[in-house]
Design a protein around this motif. Structure first.
Motif, mmCIF file in Angstrom:
data_model
loop_
_atom_site.group_PDB
_atom_site.id
_atom_site.type_symbol
_atom_site.label_atom_id
_atom_site.label_comp_id
_atom_site.label_asym_id
_atom_site.label_seq_id
_atom_site.Cartn_x
_atom_site.Cartn_y
_atom_site.Cartn_z
ATOM 1 N N LYS A 45 -20.711 -38.817 2.789
ATOM 2 C CA LYS A 45 -21.396 -39.424 1.889
ATOM 3 C C LYS A 45 -21.123 -38.969 0.379
ATOM 4 N N GLY A 46 -20.547 -38.008 0.359
ATOM 5 C CA GLY A 46 -20.250 -37.225 -1.085
ATOM 6 C C GLY A 46 -21.480 -36.273 -1.501
ATOM 7 N N ARG A 47 -22.223 -36.038 -0.493
ATOM 8 C CA ARG A 47 -23.280 -35.061 -0.805
ATOM 9 C C ARG A 47 -23.035 -33.797 -0.865
ATOM 10 N N LEU A 48 -23.510 -32.919 -1.760
ATOM 11 C CA LEU A 48 -22.932 -31.371 -1.455
ATOM 12 C C LEU A 48 -24.192 -30.655 -1.018
ATOM 13 N N ILE A 49 -24.014 -30.125 0.211
ATOM 14 C CA ILE A 49 -24.889 -29.152 1.032
ATOM 15 C C ILE A 49 -24.703 -27.786 0.827
ATOM 16 N N MET A 50 -25.843 -27.168 0.328
ATOM 17 C CA MET A 50 -25.519 -25.489 -0.146
ATOM 18 C C MET A 50 -26.492 -24.935 0.764
ATOM 19 N N ILE A 51 -26.260 -23.552 1.257
ATOM 20 C CA ILE A 51 -27.157 -22.724 1.942
ATOM 21 C C ILE A 51 -27.256 -21.610 1.182
ATOM 22 N N GLY A 52 -28.719 -20.958 1.123
ATOM 23 C CA GLY A 52 -29.086 -19.935 0.396
ATOM 24 C C GLY A 52 -30.061 -19.153 1.224
ATOM 25 N N ASP A 53 -30.390 -17.734 0.553
ATOM 26 C CA ASP A 53 -31.447 -17.079 1.149
ATOM 27 C C ASP A 53 -32.689 -17.072 0.850
ATOM 28 N N HIS A 54 -33.177 -17.674 -0.073
ATOM 29 C CA HIS A 54 -34.447 -17.522 -0.597
ATOM 30 C C HIS A 54 -35.701 -18.108 0.598
ATOM 31 N N PRO A 55 -36.578 -17.337 0.844
ATOM 32 C CA PRO A 55 -37.472 -17.709 1.943
ATOM 33 C C PRO A 55 -38.284 -18.937 1.816
ATOM 34 N N LYS A 56 -38.517 -19.816 0.648
ATOM 35 C CA LYS A 56 -38.794 -20.905 0.592
ATOM 36 C C LYS A 56 -37.900 -22.172 0.871
ATOM 37 N N ILE B 251 -29.420 -29.968 -1.188
ATOM 38 C CA ILE B 251 -28.660 -31.085 -1.006
ATOM 39 C C ILE B 251 -28.519 -31.759 -2.199
ATOM 40 N N PHE B 252 -27.591 -31.690 -3.010
ATOM 41 C CA PHE B 252 -27.001 -32.111 -4.187
ATOM 42 C C PHE B 252 -26.342 -33.746 -4.168
ATOM 43 N N ASP B 253 -26.481 -34.388 -5.249
ATOM 44 C CA ASP B 253 -25.282 -35.489 -5.382
ATOM 45 C C ASP B 253 -24.431 -34.805 -6.430
ATOM 46 N N LYS B 254 -23.389 -35.402 -6.771
ATOM 47 C CA LYS B 254 -22.288 -34.989 -7.389
ATOM 48 C C LYS B 254 -22.772 -34.862 -9.141
ATOM 49 N N SER B 255 -23.763 -35.483 -9.300
ATOM 50 C CA SER B 255 -24.117 -35.203 -10.741
ATOM 51 C C SER B 255 -25.162 -33.984 -10.935
ATOM 52 N N GLY B 256 -25.472 -33.474 -9.817
ATOM 53 C CA GLY B 256 -26.454 -32.357 -9.726
ATOM 54 C C GLY B 256 -27.749 -32.344 -9.430
ATOM 55 N N LYS B 257 -28.045 -33.694 -9.443
ATOM 56 C CA LYS B 257 -29.508 -34.167 -8.797
ATOM 57 C C LYS B 257 -29.929 -33.501 -7.562
ATOM 58 N N LEU B 258 -30.897 -33.042 -7.312
ATOM 59 C CA LEU B 258 -31.313 -32.425 -6.120
ATOM 60 C C LEU B 258 -31.932 -33.642 -5.335
ATOM 61 N N LEU B 259 -31.346 -33.868 -4.013
ATOM 62 C CA LEU B 259 -31.586 -35.003 -3.213
ATOM 63 C C LEU B 259 -32.708 -34.493 -2.167
ATOM 64 N N ASP B 260 -32.323 -33.492 -1.588
ATOM 65 C CA ASP B 260 -33.458 -33.049 -0.542
ATOM 66 C C ASP B 260 -33.233 -31.300 -0.590
#
Length: 369
Positions: free
Chosen positions: A74-85, A90-99
């Motif tokens: 769907k063109g969503r950018l899904i990222m993994i990190g290690d912050h405990p919270k 999940i972003f769209d390509k404009s940089g908006k945080l979707l979830d």
């Protein structure tokens, strides 16, 4: 080449930029603007650096290390990190945080999107290491988890001591997964024994190879940080393993037979990411021409290859070959990229750069020009 990029190359502005770039990989465009554009890269692979692409508030959605990112269908950018919270953003390509979701993966490190017909899944690698509130690294049990895109767990792959291929005192600290053409799962134990462990689509063990103690230099992997499937040669997919401490990629058949090594001098590369005929990789560390740095110092950039040849180093010096041998590449002195850890490519060939140890920064966008 796209119409947009052809137009840019015919303008005086782009011509001036290209003329200034090859020696340094860094250009300032339009000095009359309040904030000048920073252009990184070389040749036909040059990019405008956009540091504030991600539209997030670090109080409500805090970040520690941005490890990896992939784009779903769907063109969503899904990222993994290690912050405990929050482990997954999940972003769209404009940089908006979707979830954003997940607190069960404190060592969130590797992320792979797997398309299985009418549904996509995530494979998450928890390395088994996380930074606590006192700034100390804490070790727990690393694992691989298959989830749906909303985080619902399908199954876990835990410590391989349970299937008898590791001893009880041997560390399993997985950093990456790749999914083969038949659904086999390849796990890189990058921070443990540097082995590649192959499972079937249901998580049943098949084989393993590599290891930092392997006596055969072709099969030896030292910091097997990344694993990916290379489909660029038609009918001959290969498993590409990062041997980061050896500064190279090693290629294997799908059943673990050695094929070749591609050396990356002075580039401690992370996982290989493929798009068309290109290989992209974050460079987490390099060493300066004079003196030495530590693993905490900001010394990274990004590298781009056509086939097995490096043709651009955004954030680094121009790649040079002498008698067909790649010479050492170096980070630019102004450090536009701190630690390249992963690269995600969209359909317009823009890049999204995840960084480790980058002062809690969100992913950067490199807009192709």
């Amino acid at each position: 080449m796209s119409t947009r990029r052809n137009f840019l190359k015919t303008t005086g502005l782009a011509s001036a930029a290209l003329a200034a770039t090859p020696s340094f990989g860094f250009t300032i465009i339009n000095k009359n603007k309040p904030t000048a554009d920073v252009i990184l890269g070389h040749g036909d692979y040059q990019y405008r650096l956009i540091k504030d692409w991600a539209q997030i508030g670090h109080v409500n959605v805090p970040l520690l290390n941005c490890h990896e990112m992939m784009m779903d269908s769907k063109g969503r950018l899904i990222m993994i990190g290690d912050h405990p919270k929050n482990n997954v953003l999940i972003f769209d390509k404009s940089g908006k945080l979707l979830d954003y979701w997940g607190t069960a993966y404190p060592g969130g490190h590797g992320l792979t999107v797997s398309n299985e017909g009418d549904e996509e899944f995530l494979f998450l690698a928890d390395s088994g290491w996380y930074l606590n509130k006192l700034g100390k690294w804490i070790k727990h049990n690393g694992r691989i988890t298959k989830t749906r895109l909303d985080g619902r767990v399908v199954f876990d792959i835990g410590h391989p001591v349970t299937i008898g291929i590791y001893k009880p005192d041997e560390d399993f600290c997985p950093t990456e997964t790749a999914v083969g053409p038949n659904g086999d799962i390849y796990v890189a134990d990058g921070y443990g024994l540097s082995r590649i462990i192959q499972y079937d689509a249901n998580g049943r063990y098949i084989r393993h190879w590599g290891g930092s103690d392997n006596p055969d230099p072709n099969y030896r992997l030292v910091s097997a940080h990344g694993v990916a499937i290379d489909y660029r040669e038609k009918g001959n997919p290969m498993v590409v393993c990062t041997s980061r401490s050896e500064q190279c990629f090693k290629y294997f058949t799908l059943d673990g037979k050695y094929v070749k090594t591609v050396k990356m001098p002075n580039m401690s590369v992370c996982r290989a990411v493929f798009d068309d005929n290109n290989l992209y990789a974050g460079v987490c560390w390099s060493q300066p021409k004079v003196g030495k740095t530590t693993w905490k110092d900001h010394t990274g950039f990004v590298t781009i290859m056509e086939g097995d040849k490096v043709i651009s180093n955004p954030g680094g010096t121009e790649p040079i070959y002498k008698d067909g041998v790649l010479q050492k590449s170096y980070q630019l002195e102004n450090k536009p990229i701190y630690h390249g850890h992963d690269v995600c490519i969209d359909e317009d060939k823009n890049l999204y750069i995840c960084q480790w140890n980058a002062n809690h920064t969100a992913p950067y966008k490199l807009e192709r020009v």
